[in-house]
Design a protein around this motif. Structure first.
Motif, PDB file in Angstrom:
ATOM      1  N   GLY A 172       0.829  -1.203   0.000  1.00  0.00           N
ATOM      2  CA  GLY A 172       0.000   0.000   0.000  1.00  0.00           C
ATOM      3  C   GLY A 172       0.865   1.255   0.000  1.00  0.00           C
ATOM      4  N   GLU A 173       0.233   2.378   0.368  1.00  0.00           N
ATOM      5  CA  GLU A 173       0.925   3.671   0.345  1.00  0.00           C
ATOM      6  C   GLU A 173       2.009   3.773   1.411  1.00  0.00           C
ATOM      7  OE1 GLU A 173      -1.404   7.259   0.571  1.00  0.00           O
ATOM      8  OE2 GLU A 173      -2.821   6.427  -0.877  1.00  0.00           O
ATOM      9  N   ALA A 174       1.709   3.281   2.616  1.00  0.00           N
ATOM     10  CA  ALA A 174       2.674   3.420   3.726  1.00  0.00           C
ATOM     11  C   ALA A 174       2.956   2.036   4.307  1.00  0.00           C
ATOM     12  CB  ALA A 174       2.087   4.340   4.797  1.00  0.00           C
ATOM     13  N   PRO A 175       3.706   1.205   3.563  1.00  0.00           N
ATOM     14  CA  PRO A 175       3.904  -0.175   4.031  1.00  0.00           C
ATOM     15  C   PRO A 175       4.763  -0.232   5.279  1.00  0.00           C
ATOM     16  CG  PRO A 175       5.312   0.260   2.152  1.00  0.00           C
ATOM     17  CD  PRO A 175       4.459   1.476   2.335  1.00  0.00           C
ATOM     18  N   LEU A 176       4.446  -1.199   6.135  1.00  0.00           N
ATOM     19  CA  LEU A 176       5.224  -1.449   7.346  1.00  0.00           C
ATOM     20  C   LEU A 176       6.367  -2.380   6.961  1.00  0.00           C
ATOM     21  CD1 LEU A 176       4.788  -0.847  10.442  1.00  0.00           C
ATOM     22  CD2 LEU A 176       3.713  -3.084  10.569  1.00  0.00           C
ATOM     23  N   ASP A 263     -10.388  -1.570   2.243  1.00  0.00           N
ATOM     24  CA  ASP A 263     -10.053  -1.435   0.818  1.00  0.00           C
ATOM     25  C   ASP A 263      -9.934  -2.813   0.160  1.00  0.00           C
ATOM     26  OD1 ASP A 263      -8.968  -0.948  -1.658  1.00  0.00           O
ATOM     27  OD2 ASP A 263      -7.402   0.420  -0.947  1.00  0.00           O
ATOM     28  N   PRO A 264     -10.844  -3.137  -0.780  1.00  0.00           N
ATOM     29  CA  PRO A 264     -10.780  -4.467  -1.417  1.00  0.00           C
ATOM     30  C   PRO A 264      -9.469  -4.706  -2.172  1.00  0.00           C
ATOM     31  CG  PRO A 264     -12.401  -3.043  -2.522  1.00  0.00           C
ATOM     32  CD  PRO A 264     -11.960  -2.329  -1.289  1.00  0.00           C
ATOM     33  N   LYS A 265      -8.866  -3.611  -2.690  1.00  0.00           N
ATOM     34  CA  LYS A 265      -7.578  -3.754  -3.404  1.00  0.00           C
ATOM     35  C   LYS A 265      -6.499  -4.265  -2.456  1.00  0.00           C
ATOM     36  CE  LYS A 265      -6.777   0.250  -5.419  1.00  0.00           C
ATOM     37  NZ  LYS A 265      -7.719   1.329  -5.756  1.00  0.00           N
ATOM     38  N   MET A 266      -6.506  -3.737  -1.202  1.00  0.00           N
ATOM     39  CA  MET A 266      -5.500  -4.169  -0.220  1.00  0.00           C
ATOM     40  C   MET A 266      -5.699  -5.647   0.154  1.00  0.00           C
ATOM     41  SD  MET A 266      -3.611  -1.639  -0.191  1.00  0.00           S
ATOM     42  CE  MET A 266      -2.383  -2.514   0.731  1.00  0.00           C
ATOM     43  N   ILE A 267      -6.945  -6.064   0.250  1.00  0.00           N
ATOM     44  CA  ILE A 267      -7.224  -7.474   0.571  1.00  0.00           C
ATOM     45  C   ILE A 267      -6.669  -8.384  -0.525  1.00  0.00           C
ATOM     46  CG2 ILE A 267      -9.104  -9.180   0.798  1.00  0.00           C
ATOM     47  CD1 ILE A 267      -8.565  -7.542   3.355  1.00  0.00           C
ATOM     48  N   GLU A 268      -6.827  -7.958  -1.770  1.00  0.00           N
ATOM     49  CA  GLU A 268      -6.300  -8.718  -2.912  1.00  0.00           C
ATOM     50  C   GLU A 268      -4.771  -8.798  -2.832  1.00  0.00           C
ATOM     51  OE1 GLU A 268      -7.120 -11.294  -5.530  1.00  0.00           O
ATOM     52  OE2 GLU A 268      -8.705 -10.247  -4.450  1.00  0.00           O
ATOM     53  N   ILE A 269      -4.130  -7.649  -2.533  1.00  0.00           N
ATOM     54  CA  ILE A 269      -2.659  -7.592  -2.406  1.00  0.00           C
ATOM     55  C   ILE A 269      -2.201  -8.495  -1.259  1.00  0.00           C
ATOM     56  CG2 ILE A 269      -0.748  -6.073  -1.671  1.00  0.00           C
ATOM     57  CD1 ILE A 269      -2.075  -3.815  -3.353  1.00  0.00           C
ATOM     58  N   ALA A 270      -2.884  -8.406  -0.110  1.00  0.00           N
ATOM     59  CA  ALA A 270      -2.520  -9.229   1.063  1.00  0.00           C
ATOM     60  C   ALA A 270      -2.615 -10.716   0.734  1.00  0.00           C
ATOM     61  CB  ALA A 270      -3.423  -8.878   2.246  1.00  0.00           C
ATOM     62  N   LYS A 271      -3.693 -11.101   0.033  1.00  0.00           N
ATOM     63  CA  LYS A 271      -3.880 -12.514  -0.372  1.00  0.00           C
ATOM     64  C   LYS A 271      -2.711 -12.982  -1.238  1.00  0.00           C
ATOM     65  CE  LYS A 271      -8.861 -13.324  -0.536  1.00  0.00           C
ATOM     66  NZ  LYS A 271     -10.054 -13.242  -1.380  1.00  0.00           N
TER      67      LYS A 271
END
Length: 382
Positions: A172-176, A263-271
């Motif tokens: 995402g924008e501010a990744p940990l 955010d559904p986009k983040m869920i897709e990225i996390a998957k």
């Protein structure tokens, strides 16, 4: 060729004690903790093992030498006196980087060039090379670090930083950073048999690191390291370290881990990241608002790095989220809640004083890790 080495694990500010505990857990006792670094003596096998297993260190370097230097002559002669030939072969590629803090030798480019010349002289002399060093072989990244006139010369064994585990194909924008995410998990008393939730999961880093910890998977198992190419360490030691990591992984450990994000986009990225990490079936992902979260079972854990509300316009919305989370979790006193944020009003917004607070840095942002310990409903909590 060296049989024992002095190693330096670099660390983000505030994580030094966690890195030191990881080093000790690998069986290395002679550990010294300083600002931003952990220094220890070990056998050469520690290089593959530490690169594979250190979850919260940034890099692992070999210390070649340390000395006082206030003139360029001193820097040259004392650098040349070190046993570079034991580490760098005739065809080794050895770029030199540098930094200088509060030292008389403050010109970093000059220090780098003098160190480079000194190493070239030593290697020519020891390897019997008359002309230019070819530098066509493996990479040995040298650093000259000057602090208050004390020079420390190291070679980086890691290559890419240790946070680069090899699974993050999206963010995402501010990744940990993966190393900080692993530290957030290790600073809790979560055990693999308790439920774990991140209600602001973003690209999934906290939960992926938690799953690695839960199944005792070495964080570096899926990547390569600069020192895999070094003849004085050798393929056999690396093979042993990878075999050990494989034998210690507990792939049968069941995990109850869930990540949610609005955010559904983040869920897709996390998957996708979890799939890349080989954890596709271990973590459940849900697209939902954090305010809709309701625990269904007792004794769970929330570990989250929510939005900080630092951008104008986001602040009110983020603060309302903190309040809603506090209201929900007050109804579930058996749950433990761990939140990383830069918002200094977090406790008053959440509606409770943290059991413990720890100052950390998320990149260059000063943050607090607010820790609320739940009152577990059953025995067996350590």
């Amino acid at each position: 060729m060296p049989t024992t080495v002095t190693l330096l694990a670099t660390s983000a500010m505030g994580l030094e004690s966690i890195v030191a505990n990881e080093v000790k857990a690998l069986g290395y006792e002679d550990v010294q903790v300083e600002n931003g670094k952990v220094i220890f003596k070990a056998d050469v096998q520690a290089i593959p093992r530490c690169n594979l297993w250190l979850r919260t260190a940034d890099r692992l370097k070999v210390i070649i030498g340390e000395f006082e230097a206030t003139t360029f002559d001193e820097l040259f002669e004392q650098t040349k006196a070190l046993a570079w030939h034991e580490y760098i072969p005739e065809d080794g590629s050895f770029p030199v980087t540098g930094k200088s803090v509060k030292s008389k030798l403050y010109s970093v480019p000059d220090c780098q060039s003098i160190v480079k010349k000194a190493i070239v002289e030593k290697l020519k002399q020891k390897h019997g090379v008359a002309s230019r060093m070819p530098e066509s072989g493996a990479l040995y990244k040298v650093e000259i670090a000057l602090l208050k006139d004390k020079a420390t010369l190291t070679i980086d064994t890691s290559g890419a930083g240790l946070h680069k585990r090899g699974y993050r194909i999206g963010q995402g924008e501010a990744p940990l950073k993966e190393t900080l995410a692993a530290a957030l998990v290790q600073l809790t008393n979560w055990k693999p048999d308790y439920p774990l939730v991140d209600v602001f999961c973003g690209s999934g880093t906290i939960l992926i690191e938690a799953a690695f910890i839960g199944q005792n998977i070495a964080p570096g198992f899926n990547r390569s390291f600069a020192s895999e190419e070094w003849a004085w360490i050798g393929d056999k030691r690396w093979a042993q370290a990878f075999d050990e990591a494989e034998s210690l992984a507990n792939y049968d450990q069941a995990l109850d881990i869930t990540g949610s994000d609005i955010d559904p986009k983040m869920i897709e990225i996390a998957k996708n990241n979890a799939m890349e990490a080989g954890l596709a079936d271990l973590i459940q992902w849900k697209q939902m608002q954090a305010t809709d979260f309701q625990p269904k079972v007792p004794n769970g854990y929330i570990i989250s790095n929510p939005p900080y509300g630092e951008r104008i316009g986001d602040k009110k919305q983020v603060e309302a989220l903190y309040e809603a989370l506090g209201e929900t979790m007050r109804l579930h006193p058996s749950w433990s809640v761990y939140v990383l944020t830069s918002n200094e009003k977090f406790e008053s917004l959440y509606g409770a004083k943290a059991t413990k607070r720890r100052k950390l840095f998320n990149g260059f942002i000063k943050v607090d890790y607010y820790q609320y310990f739940g009152k577990h409903e059953k025995k067996g909590e350590s």
